[in-house]
Write a protein that holds these residues in place. Structure first.
Motif, PDB file in Angstrom:
ATOM      1  N   ALA A   1       0.827  -1.198   0.000  1.00  0.00           N
ATOM      2  CA  ALA A   1       0.000   0.000   0.000  1.00  0.00           C
ATOM      3  C   ALA A   1       0.863   1.250   0.000  1.00  0.00           C
ATOM      4  CB  ALA A   1      -0.939  -0.005   1.204  1.00  0.00           C
ATOM      5  N   SER A   2       2.050   1.172   0.602  1.00  0.00           N
ATOM      6  CA  SER A   2       2.937   2.337   0.648  1.00  0.00           C
ATOM      7  C   SER A   2       3.596   2.605  -0.692  1.00  0.00           C
ATOM      8  CB  SER A   2       4.011   2.130   1.723  1.00  0.00           C
ATOM      9  OG  SER A   2       4.756   0.964   1.471  1.00  0.00           O
ATOM     10  N   THR A   3       3.859   1.565  -1.505  1.00  0.00           N
ATOM     11  CA  THR A   3       4.497   1.799  -2.801  1.00  0.00           C
ATOM     12  C   THR A   3       3.495   2.250  -3.853  1.00  0.00           C
ATOM     13  OG1 THR A   3       4.237  -0.535  -3.448  1.00  0.00           O
ATOM     14  CG2 THR A   3       6.293   0.086  -2.364  1.00  0.00           C
ATOM     15  N   SER A   4       2.236   1.851  -3.708  1.00  0.00           N
ATOM     16  CA  SER A   4       1.192   2.291  -4.630  1.00  0.00           C
ATOM     17  C   SER A   4      -0.153   2.233  -3.920  1.00  0.00           C
ATOM     18  CB  SER A   4       1.141   1.408  -5.884  1.00  0.00           C
ATOM     19  OG  SER A   4       0.075   1.824  -6.724  1.00  0.00           O
ATOM     20  N   PRO A   5      -0.537   3.324  -3.256  1.00  0.00           N
ATOM     21  CA  PRO A   5      -1.852   3.333  -2.617  1.00  0.00           C
ATOM     22  C   PRO A   5      -2.983   3.009  -3.587  1.00  0.00           C
ATOM     23  CG  PRO A   5      -0.542   5.201  -1.867  1.00  0.00           C
ATOM     24  CD  PRO A   5       0.225   4.560  -2.980  1.00  0.00           C
ATOM     25  N   ALA A   6      -2.890   3.552  -4.806  1.00  0.00           N
ATOM     26  CA  ALA A   6      -3.938   3.280  -5.794  1.00  0.00           C
ATOM     27  C   ALA A   6      -3.981   1.800  -6.138  1.00  0.00           C
ATOM     28  CB  ALA A   6      -3.698   4.104  -7.060  1.00  0.00           C
ATOM     29  N   GLY A   7      -2.805   1.198  -6.368  1.00  0.00           N
ATOM     30  CA  GLY A   7      -2.765  -0.219  -6.711  1.00  0.00           C
ATOM     31  C   GLY A   7      -3.348  -1.084  -5.619  1.00  0.00           C
ATOM     32  N   ALA A   8      -3.024  -0.777  -4.362  1.00  0.00           N
ATOM     33  CA  ALA A   8      -3.491  -1.598  -3.246  1.00  0.00           C
ATOM     34  C   ALA A   8      -4.995  -1.455  -3.024  1.00  0.00           C
ATOM     35  CB  ALA A   8      -2.726  -1.240  -1.976  1.00  0.00           C
ATOM     36  N   VAL A   9      -5.483  -0.223  -3.025  1.00  0.00           N
ATOM     37  CA  VAL A   9      -6.909   0.005  -2.768  1.00  0.00           C
ATOM     38  C   VAL A   9      -7.760  -0.595  -3.893  1.00  0.00           C
ATOM     39  CG1 VAL A   9      -8.702   1.759  -2.578  1.00  0.00           C
ATOM     40  CG2 VAL A   9      -6.557   2.039  -1.326  1.00  0.00           C
ATOM     41  N   LEU A  10      -7.364  -0.352  -5.154  1.00  0.00           N
ATOM     42  CA  LEU A  10      -8.151  -0.872  -6.263  1.00  0.00           C
ATOM     43  C   LEU A  10      -8.066  -2.390  -6.350  1.00  0.00           C
ATOM     44  CD1 LEU A  10      -7.466   1.843  -8.982  1.00  0.00           C
ATOM     45  CD2 LEU A  10      -9.416   1.635  -7.443  1.00  0.00           C
ATOM     46  N   GLU A  11      -6.950  -2.971  -5.908  1.00  0.00           N
ATOM     47  CA  GLU A  11      -6.861  -4.436  -5.863  1.00  0.00           C
ATOM     48  C   GLU A  11      -7.824  -5.003  -4.829  1.00  0.00           C
ATOM     49  OE1 GLU A  11      -3.455  -7.779  -4.986  1.00  0.00           O
ATOM     50  OE2 GLU A  11      -3.072  -6.251  -6.515  1.00  0.00           O
ATOM     51  N   GLU A  12      -7.995  -4.305  -3.713  1.00  0.00           N
ATOM     52  CA  GLU A  12      -8.989  -4.733  -2.732  1.00  0.00           C
ATOM     53  C   GLU A  12     -10.381  -4.780  -3.346  1.00  0.00           C
ATOM     54  OE1 GLU A  12      -8.976  -2.265   0.709  1.00  0.00           O
ATOM     55  OE2 GLU A  12      -7.475  -3.468   1.755  1.00  0.00           O
ATOM     56  N   VAL A  13     -10.726  -3.737  -4.105  1.00  0.00           N
ATOM     57  CA  VAL A  13     -12.039  -3.700  -4.743  1.00  0.00           C
ATOM     58  C   VAL A  13     -12.161  -4.821  -5.770  1.00  0.00           C
ATOM     59  CG1 VAL A  13     -13.655  -2.303  -6.083  1.00  0.00           C
ATOM     60  CG2 VAL A  13     -12.204  -1.208  -4.365  1.00  0.00           C
ATOM     61  N   ALA A  14     -11.100  -5.020  -6.565  1.00  0.00           N
ATOM     62  CA  ALA A  14     -11.113  -6.080  -7.573  1.00  0.00           C
ATOM     63  C   ALA A  14     -11.291  -7.448  -6.918  1.00  0.00           C
ATOM     64  CB  ALA A  14      -9.825  -6.047  -8.387  1.00  0.00           C
ATOM     65  N   GLY A  15     -10.594  -7.678  -5.810  1.00  0.00           N
ATOM     66  CA  GLY A  15     -10.724  -8.960  -5.112  1.00  0.00           C
ATOM     67  C   GLY A  15     -12.123  -9.181  -4.574  1.00  0.00           C
ATOM     68  N   ARG A  16     -12.712  -8.128  -4.032  1.00  0.00           N
ATOM     69  CA  ARG A  16     -14.063  -8.251  -3.488  1.00  0.00           C
ATOM     70  C   ARG A  16     -15.066  -8.556  -4.601  1.00  0.00           C
ATOM     71  NH1 ARG A  16     -17.457  -3.967  -2.492  1.00  0.00           N
ATOM     72  NH2 ARG A  16     -15.689  -2.504  -2.559  1.00  0.00           N
ATOM     73  N   PHE A  17     -14.928  -7.854  -5.733  1.00  0.00           N
ATOM     74  CA  PHE A  17     -15.820  -8.109  -6.868  1.00  0.00           C
ATOM     75  C   PHE A  17     -15.606  -9.518  -7.427  1.00  0.00           C
ATOM     76  CE2 PHE A  17     -16.514  -3.415  -8.357  1.00  0.00           C
ATOM     77  CZ  PHE A  17     -17.054  -3.120  -7.135  1.00  0.00           C
ATOM     78  N   LEU A  18     -14.342  -9.957  -7.471  1.00  0.00           N
ATOM     79  CA  LEU A  18     -14.023 -11.283  -7.994  1.00  0.00           C
ATOM     80  C   LEU A  18     -14.706 -12.379  -7.188  1.00  0.00           C
ATOM     81  CD1 LEU A  18     -12.215 -13.113  -9.862  1.00  0.00           C
ATOM     82  CD2 LEU A  18     -10.523 -13.016  -8.004  1.00  0.00           C
ATOM     83  N   LEU A  19     -14.600 -12.304  -5.875  1.00  0.00           N
ATOM     84  CA  LEU A  19     -15.223 -13.310  -5.017  1.00  0.00           C
ATOM     85  C   LEU A  19     -16.737 -13.308  -5.180  1.00  0.00           C
ATOM     86  CD1 LEU A  19     -13.124 -12.763  -1.768  1.00  0.00           C
ATOM     87  CD2 LEU A  19     -12.844 -14.579  -3.468  1.00  0.00           C
ATOM     88  N   ASP A  20     -17.301 -12.131  -5.324  1.00  0.00           N
ATOM     89  CA  ASP A  20     -18.748 -12.015  -5.514  1.00  0.00           C
ATOM     90  C   ASP A  20     -19.148 -12.623  -6.854  1.00  0.00           C
ATOM     91  OD1 ASP A  20     -21.395 -11.330  -5.290  1.00  0.00           O
ATOM     92  OD2 ASP A  20     -21.078  -9.172  -5.186  1.00  0.00           O
ATOM     93  N   ALA A  21     -18.391 -12.296  -7.902  1.00  0.00           N
ATOM     94  CA  ALA A  21     -18.723 -12.800  -9.234  1.00  0.00           C
ATOM     95  C   ALA A  21     -18.664 -14.325  -9.294  1.00  0.00           C
ATOM     96  CB  ALA A  21     -17.769 -12.204 -10.270  1.00  0.00           C
TER      97      ALA A  21
END
Length: 459
Positions: A99-119
């Motif tokens: 998260a420290s090297t890329s806040p955007a990458g980490a936060v958006l990966e969290e969203v992607a993971g949540r959507f993936l599990l739901d899908a």
């Protein structure tokens, strides 16, 4: 002209040509080398010229797998939003490891993971990792499995390694993919740890065979590998029956769902993988049926502690452990691009209904291609698609198998691209439909190309 403009123009030209260019590449290795310097240049070449030269070198060697008539292996195309997001990922050049090297990458990966599990209708509290492909997804998930089954025996594999450890048995569907075998080799378990399991139905493990295999070494740490979508016929194991049997014996159940796991996103096809959510880990690919650009694989486990125990590492100069999930705690890579973002884009572009419709449409097209070709004289159906994979054999007038020759003739026509395989000792043609943009017209053109190829080869 700006260098990026040149690159975009070349990309657009390629995408616009997909409906008319040969699906198979036409160039020779010499054709591809010709536009490039023969030796490492002593002086640098202007960036615009570099891009033009590489585009010219690649063009004769590009296959049309991004189009609608590529049915070899198991390759999807790239949805517009996923492709565009992938381009942005390259421009942003984020190291999405912490998260420290890329806040955007980490936060958006969290969203992607949540959507993936739901899908995929998997447990919402499962852990996940976005890796290069299903090969590394197997390696990641089976690392978690190795940790868990050895920890049950009081062995810390991360600290002690495998020397002196209890021997792990891997009971795997006899039709398991070779990437599972290689993952076990990479993990130091070796291919000889695999006990192949069969049954009385093609491509499937029977409960009786699994029970017998578990009973042979009841005290051994054990991993069971099942299939969601066999590579040849799309067969799916009976997870609802097999998972409880394995888990009651203390085994970890891993599912190879490289493409077949996506059936769980379709209400119509979900019964094919009923009970798959009961497993302990899953491996799948986004660049197959989710239609993201390469490379995008996903490893998922219902045991986040085992997952992170197998992957986590620290160093004094790293800043980690904040409120946002650090991707590195769940992936085998230190440096990694933000490959979760194209997956997020694909999931958002499709939505639940669009994802389901795309998967079902591919299955319908696979069946239509199969039915159309099987109707040709000299073609014999071996396995009609229950999902998106099918097998057909081609015979000469004297009864000899000419499947490879027919495949070569279809591919040489440029109209479609298919691949061969073996089933029950015979050469066959495989049909694999994963592309979001495959249409009814693509189906008709493919059947016609097969008919023309068969008539030429069979005489």
């Amino acid at each position: 002209m700006d260098t990026l403009d040149i690159a975009f123009a070349e990309a657009r030209r390629y995408l616009a040509s997909l409906d008319t260019r040969p699906v198979a590449s036409r160039g020779t290795p010499d054709d591809m080398r010709l536009p490039l310097p023969a030796q490492f240049p002593a002086r640098g070449i202007p960036a615009n010229d570099v891009v033009r030269a590489i585009a010219a070198a690649a063009d004769p060697g590009l296959t049309g797998n991004a189009g609608g008539r590529f049915f070899a292996w198991v390759k999807g195309g790239a949805l517009p939003a996923a492709l565009a997001t992938d381009i942005m990922c390259s421009a942003w050049d984020q190291n999405a490891v912490l998260a420290s090297t890329s806040p955007a990458g980490a936060v958006l990966e969290e969203v992607a993971g949540r959507f993936l599990l739901d899908a995929l209708r998997l447990p919402a509290d499962a852990s996940y990792a976005f890796v290069t492909g299903c090969q590394m997804a197997h390696t990641t998930a089976l690392s978690a499995a190795r940790h868990a089954v050895l920890a049950q025996k009081g062995w810390d594999v991360e600290a002690k390694g495998l020397q002196g450890a209890p021997v792990i048995r891997v009971l795997a569907n006899s039709h398991h993919h070779s990437s599972v075998t290689r993952a076990l080799r990479l993990l130091g378990l070796g291919s000889e740890c695999i006990v192949p399991l069969g049954g009385n139905k093609p491509g499937l493990v029977s409960p009786e065979v699994l029970r017998a295999a578990l009973a042979e070494a009841p005290d051994a740490p054990t991993i069971v590998v099942l299939n969601a979508g066999d590579l040849n016929i799309g067969a799916c194991d009976d997870f609802a029956t097999l998972c409880p049997i394995a888990q009651a014996a203390g085994a970890w159940v891993h599912v190879d769902g490289a493409f077949g796991l996506w059936a769980n996103a379709s209400p119509r096809l979900a019964p094919l993988v009923a009970g798959v959510e009961m497993a302990d880990s899953w491996a799948t690919d986004g660049h197959k049926w989710l239609n993201t650009p390469y490379d995008c694989g996903m490893a998922i486990t219902r045991h986040p502690n085992a997952h992170s125990a197998a992957m986590r590492m620290t160093a004094a100069y790293l800043t980690s452990g904040g409120d946002v999930r650090d991707p590195m705690d769940f992936t085998p890579e230190w440096s990694r691009r933000a490959r979760a973002l194209p997956a997020l884009a694909a999931l958002m572009e499709l939505g639940r209904d669009g994802l389901s419709e795309m998967i079902e449409r591919c299955c319908d097209h696979a069946a239509a291609i199969y039915d159309g070709i099987v109707g040709l004289q000299g073609a014999t159906g071996i396995a009609r698609p229950t999902m998106n994979q099918g097998l057909i054999r081609f015979d000469a007038k004297d009864g000899s198998n000419i499947s490879d020759a027919v495949i070569a003739a279809i591919n040489a026509s440029g109209e479609a691209f298919l691949s061969g395989g073996s089933w029950d000792g015979e050469r066959v043609m495989r049909i694999s439909v994963c592309g979001w943009n495959t249409s009814a017209d693509d189906v008709a053109r493919t059947v016609a190309a097969a008919g023309e190829a068969l008539s030429r080869v069979r005489t």
